[in-house]
Design an enzyme around this catalytic site. Structure first.
Site, PDB file in Angstrom:
ATOM      1  N   ARG A  27      22.139  -9.171  17.722  1.00 20.04           N
ATOM      2  CA  ARG A  27      21.670 -10.279  17.062  1.00 20.04           C
ATOM      3  C   ARG A  27      22.988 -10.985  16.423  1.00 20.04           C
ATOM      4  NH1 ARG A  27      16.019 -11.105  16.721  1.00 20.04           N
ATOM      5  NH2 ARG A  27      14.986 -10.131  18.764  1.00 20.04           N
ATOM      6  N   ARG A  31      19.954 -16.158  12.651  1.00 19.77           N
ATOM      7  CA  ARG A  31      19.630 -16.987  11.509  1.00 19.77           C
ATOM      8  C   ARG A  31      20.494 -16.678  10.275  1.00 19.77           C
ATOM      9  NH1 ARG A  31      13.405 -16.176  10.674  1.00 19.77           N
ATOM     10  NH2 ARG A  31      14.172 -14.241  11.685  1.00 19.77           N
ATOM     11  N   ARG A  40      20.133 -24.824  15.986  1.00 17.93           N
ATOM     12  CA  ARG A  40      18.777 -24.446  16.474  1.00 17.93           C
ATOM     13  C   ARG A  40      17.930 -25.676  15.858  1.00 17.93           C
ATOM     14  NH1 ARG A  40      14.006 -22.684  14.995  1.00 17.93           N
ATOM     15  NH2 ARG A  40      12.970 -20.967  15.775  1.00 17.93           N
ATOM     16  N   ASP A  77      16.943 -14.264  25.488  1.00 20.37           N
ATOM     17  CA  ASP A  77      15.711 -13.801  24.931  1.00 20.37           C
ATOM     18  C   ASP A  77      15.113 -12.630  26.203  1.00 20.37           C
ATOM     19  OD1 ASP A  77      14.160 -13.141  22.244  1.00 20.37           O
ATOM     20  OD2 ASP A  77      12.527 -12.940  23.524  1.00 20.37           O
ATOM     21  N   TYR A 154       4.681  -6.640  24.847  1.00 15.29           N
ATOM     22  CA  TYR A 154       4.496  -8.224  24.522  1.00 15.29           C
ATOM     23  C   TYR A 154       3.581  -8.595  25.578  1.00 15.29           C
ATOM     24  CZ  TYR A 154       8.565  -7.756  21.290  1.00 15.29           C
ATOM     25  OH  TYR A 154       9.225  -7.314  20.371  1.00 15.29           O
TER      26      TYR A 154
HETATM   27  O1  1CP Z   1      22.184 -10.470  19.952  1.00 15.27           O
HETATM   28  C1  1CP Z   1      22.318 -11.610  20.254  1.00 15.27           C
HETATM   29  O2  1CP Z   1      23.003 -12.322  19.380  1.00 15.27           O
HETATM   30  C2  1CP Z   1      21.692 -12.251  21.388  1.00 15.27           C
HETATM   31  C3  1CP Z   1      20.328 -13.001  21.285  1.00 15.27           C
HETATM   32  C4  1CP Z   1      18.906 -12.156  21.541  1.00 15.27           C
HETATM   33  C5  1CP Z   1      18.785 -10.776  21.980  1.00 15.27           C
HETATM   34  C6  1CP Z   1      19.628  -9.842  22.392  1.00 15.27           C
HETATM   35  C7  1CP Z   1      17.817 -12.586  20.986  1.00 15.27           C
HETATM   36  C8  1CP Z   1      17.790 -14.034  20.235  1.00 15.27           C
HETATM   37  N1  1CP Z   1      16.989 -11.917  21.052  1.00 15.27           N
HETATM   38  C9  1CP Z   1      17.346 -10.937  21.775  1.00 15.27           C
HETATM   39  C10 1CP Z   1      16.585  -9.704  22.444  1.00 15.27           C
HETATM   40  C11 1CP Z   1      15.065  -9.382  22.023  1.00 15.27           C
HETATM   41  N2  1CP Z   1      14.181 -10.328  21.724  1.00 15.27           N
HETATM   42  C12 1CP Z   1      14.583  -8.130  21.796  1.00 15.27           C
HETATM   43  C13 1CP Z   1      15.436  -6.807  21.796  1.00 15.27           C
HETATM   44  C14 1CP Z   1      16.261  -6.545  20.847  1.00 15.27           C
HETATM   45  C15 1CP Z   1      15.679  -6.216  19.411  1.00 15.27           C
HETATM   46  O3  1CP Z   1      14.727  -5.336  19.363  1.00 15.27           O
HETATM   47  O4  1CP Z   1      16.080  -6.883  18.431  1.00 15.27           O
HETATM   48  C16 1CP Z   1      13.420  -8.396  21.343  1.00 15.27           C
HETATM   49  C17 1CP Z   1      12.266  -6.978  20.932  1.00 15.27           C
HETATM   50  C18 1CP Z   1      13.092  -9.832  21.244  1.00 15.27           C
HETATM   51  C19 1CP Z   1      11.789 -10.151  21.225  1.00 15.27           C
HETATM   52  C20 1CP Z   1      11.860 -11.391  20.080  1.00 15.27           C
HETATM   53  N3  1CP Z   1      12.233 -12.666  20.267  1.00 15.27           N
HETATM   54  C21 1CP Z   1      11.495 -11.369  18.727  1.00 15.27           C
HETATM   55  C22 1CP Z   1      11.255  -9.768  18.033  1.00 15.27           C
HETATM   56  C23 1CP Z   1       9.640  -9.848  17.688  1.00 15.27           C
HETATM   57  C24 1CP Z   1       9.262  -8.597  17.223  1.00 15.27           C
HETATM   58  O5  1CP Z   1       8.163  -8.119  18.009  1.00 15.27           O
HETATM   59  O6  1CP Z   1       9.659  -7.928  16.580  1.00 15.27           O
HETATM   60  C25 1CP Z   1      11.977 -12.475  18.057  1.00 15.27           C
HETATM   61  C26 1CP Z   1      11.740 -12.914  16.637  1.00 15.27           C
HETATM   62  C27 1CP Z   1      12.239 -13.330  19.194  1.00 15.27           C
HETATM   63  C28 1CP Z   1      12.973 -14.439  19.070  1.00 15.27           C
HETATM   64  C29 1CP Z   1      14.355 -14.638  18.962  1.00 15.27           C
HETATM   65  N4  1CP Z   1      15.395 -14.111  19.887  1.00 15.27           N
HETATM   66  C30 1CP Z   1      16.488 -14.292  19.615  1.00 15.27           C
HETATM   67  C31 1CP Z   1      16.799 -15.027  18.300  1.00 15.27           C
HETATM   68  C32 1CP Z   1      17.638 -15.382  17.491  1.00 15.27           C
HETATM   69  C33 1CP Z   1      15.210 -15.123  17.912  1.00 15.27           C
HETATM   70  C34 1CP Z   1      14.886 -15.712  16.644  1.00 15.27           C
HETATM   71  C35 1CP Z   1      14.339 -16.999  16.810  1.00 15.27           C
HETATM   72  C36 1CP Z   1      14.599 -18.119  15.883  1.00 15.27           C
HETATM   73  O7  1CP Z   1      14.053 -18.099  14.725  1.00 15.27           O
HETATM   74  O8  1CP Z   1      15.853 -18.676  15.857  1.00 15.27           O
END
Ligand code: 1CP
Length: 355
Positions: A27, A31, A40, A77, A154
Site C-alpha cells: 500500500r 492515503r 484521488r 485493487d 468479498y
Molecule cells: O500497494 C499499493 O500501493 C497498490 C494498491 C493496492 C493494493 C495492492 C490497493 C489500493 N489495494 C490493494 C490490494 C487489496 N485490496 C487487498 C490485498 C492487500 C491487503 O490486504 O491490504 C485487499 C484485501 C483489498 C480490498 C480493499 N480495497 C480494501 C480492504 C477492505 C478490508 O476488507 O479490509 C480497501 C479499503 C480497498 C480500497 C483501496 N484499495 C487501494 C486503496 C488505496 C484503497 C483505499 C481507497 C481510498 O480510500 O483511496
C-alpha cells in the site's frame, strides 16, 4: 524494451546475489501521502482513479518520487475481477468495498463468466503499460491479484467481514458450490496475471489476506490448492527475464513449508512470525518478503531503526533471498517521513550483510 536500472528486487526474489536488501511497502501508494489524497479527490472516487490511466500512473509513481523504493506496484485493487464478473463493486465512505449483487447460491456461481483481461479489465492493462513507460526502467513493476479464497470472501460476504459466516456456511454446507467458484476465480486470476505480465508487469504477487482465518486442513483445500493452480498456470519468463511470483497469506506463518512447496519464488510474511524461524523452515527453497509490523512506523526513528536491524540480523548474511517490506499495508495516519526513514535504514543497515 528499456533496460532495468535497478533489478535488486527481482534478483533478491530469485535468490541471486545483491548488494543490499531491496525494500518496498504494501500500500505504498495511498492515503498517508497528501499528494495521493489530492489525486484521488481529482478522480472523484476510488474506482474512477483505478480506471483513469493517467491518474493511476501518477499515484503509482508518487511514492517513488519521495522514497528510494526498489519496486513500484500497480495502482489498482484486488476487487477488479469480481467487479468485472458483474457483481457491482462500490465504495461507501468509511465502510470499505461493497457488492451490489453478492454470490448467494449455486445458480449465481454457474452464471459467472471469466472476464476478458483486454476487455472489461483493459483499464488495468492500460495502467500497466502506461506505468512501465513512465518508470522508464527505474525499478521493476509488480502486478498483483487477490487469491481465489480472499476474492470469494468479498463476493459472498458482500464486502469486508470479521467472522466470515456466509462463506464458511457455504464451505461446510455446500462445499462443491464454493469449489466451483474458487476454480473459476483461479482460472480468471491466471488469465488476469498473465495479461498483466504480457502488458509489462515484471513480477506478480497474490494477496491472500484472509487465508489465515481457515483451519490448516481447510486452508489447503480452499485457499492453497487454488494458489498452487495459479502458480502452475503463470507465465514465468518474459522479455528474456524470469518473472518471479510471490504468495502472501496473512496469518499464514504456520504453513510456510506448504506455501513454499507450490513452486512460487517468494513467500510474504506478516509480523506474527520471526523471520529467523521462517528462513530456517523454508531453507533455500524460496525468498522471503517482510516483515515489520506496519504500526512500528508510528514509533520514533531510533525505534524503527532498531527493528529494521533486528529483522536484518534475524534473516542473516545469506547474501540474498530477502525483500524487506511491512507485514501488511502501511496505515493511512503514518507520517511519510517515518516511511522514508524506514526505507533509508533498510538500505544502509543491510549493506554489511551483502559483502
Ligand atoms: O500497494 C499499493 O500501493 C497498490 C494498491 C493496492 C493494493 C495492492 C490497493 C489500493 N489495494 C490493494 C490490494 C487489496 N485490496 C487487498 C490485498 C492487500 C491487503 O490486504 O491490504 C485487499 C484485501 C483489498 C480490498 C480493499 N480495497 C480494501 C480492504 C477492505 C478490508 O476488507 O479490509 C480497501 C479499503 C480497498 C480500497 C483501496 N484499495 C487501494 C486503496 C488505496 C484503497 C483505499 C481507497 C481510498 O480510500 O483511496
Amino acid at each position: 524494451m528499456t533496460e532495468l536500472k535497478n533489478d535488486t528486487y527481482l534478483r533478491a526474489l530469485l535468490r541471486q546475489p545483491v548488494d543490499y536488501t531491496p525494500v518496498w511497502m504494501m500500500r505504498q501508494a495511498g492515503r498517508y501521502l497528501p499528494e495521493y489524497k489530492e489525486t484521488r479527490a481529482q478522480a472523484g472516487d476510488f474506482m474512477s482513479l483505478c480506471r483513469n490511466t493517467e491518474l493511476a500512473t501518477e499515484v503509482t509513481i508518487q511514492p517513488l518520487r519521495r522514497f528510494d523504493l526498489d519496486a513500484a506496484i500497480l495502482f489498482s485493487d484486488i476487487l477488479t475481477i469480481p467487479d468485472a464478473m458483474g457483481l457491482g463493486l462500490y465504495f461507501e465512505t468509511g465502510e470499505g468495498p461493497k457488492f451490489e449483487r453478492p454470490i448467494t447460491c449455486k445458480a449465481d456461481v454457474e452464471k459467472i463468466g471469466l472476464p476478458d483481461p483486454e476487455g472489461e479489465l483493459k483499464y488495468v492493462m492500460d495502467a500497466v503499460r502506461s506505468i512501465r513507460k513512465e518508470l522508464n526502467g527505474k525499478v521493476p513493476l509488480i502486478g498483483f491479484s487477490g487469491s481465489p479464497w480472499t476474492l470469494a470472501t468479498y463476493m459472498i460476504e458482500g464486502g469486508s467481514s470479521k467472522a466470515f459466516t456466509k462463506i464458511k456456511k457455504m464451505m461446510f454446507a455446500e462445499p462443491q458450490t464454493l469449489h466451483l467458484l474458487l476454480d473459476k476465480l483461479a482460472d480468471s486470476v491466471i488469465e488476469y496475471l498473465n495479461a498483466q505480465i504480457a502488458a509489462g508487469a515484471q513480477s506478480v504477487m497474490v494477496f491472500d489476506t484472509w487465508g489465515g482465518v481457515l483451519s490448516p486442513r481447510d486452508y489447503k483445500d480452499f485457499s492453497l490448492q487454488y494458489m498452487a493452480k495459479i502458480v502452475d498456470g503463470l507465465t514465468r519468463e518474459n522479455e528474456g527475464r524470469k518473472v518471479p511470483v510471490t504468495l502472501f497469506t496473512k496469518n499464514g506463518g504456520m504453513w510456510l513449508e506448504s506455501i513454499a512447496a507450490t513452486g512460487c519464488d517468494g513467500v510474504g510474511l506478516d509480523w506474527t512470525i520471526d523471520i529467523e524461524n521462517a528462513a530456517a523452515r523454508v531453507g533455500d527453497k524460496v525468498a522471503l518478503q517482510g516483515n515489520m509490523d506496519p504500526s512500528m512506523l508510528y514509533a520514533p526513528k531510533e525505534r524503527i531503526e532498531q527493528e529494521v536491524a533486528k529483522i536484518l540480523s534475524g534473516y542473516g548474511d545469506k547474501g540474498t533471498g530477502h525483500v524487506f517490506n511491512l507485514g501488511h499495508g502501511i496505515h493511512p495516519d503514518v507520517n511519510p517521513e517515518h516511511a522514508g526513514h524506514f526505507i533509508e535504514a533498510v538500505h544502509r543497515l543491510s549493506k554489511p550483510y551483502h559483502k
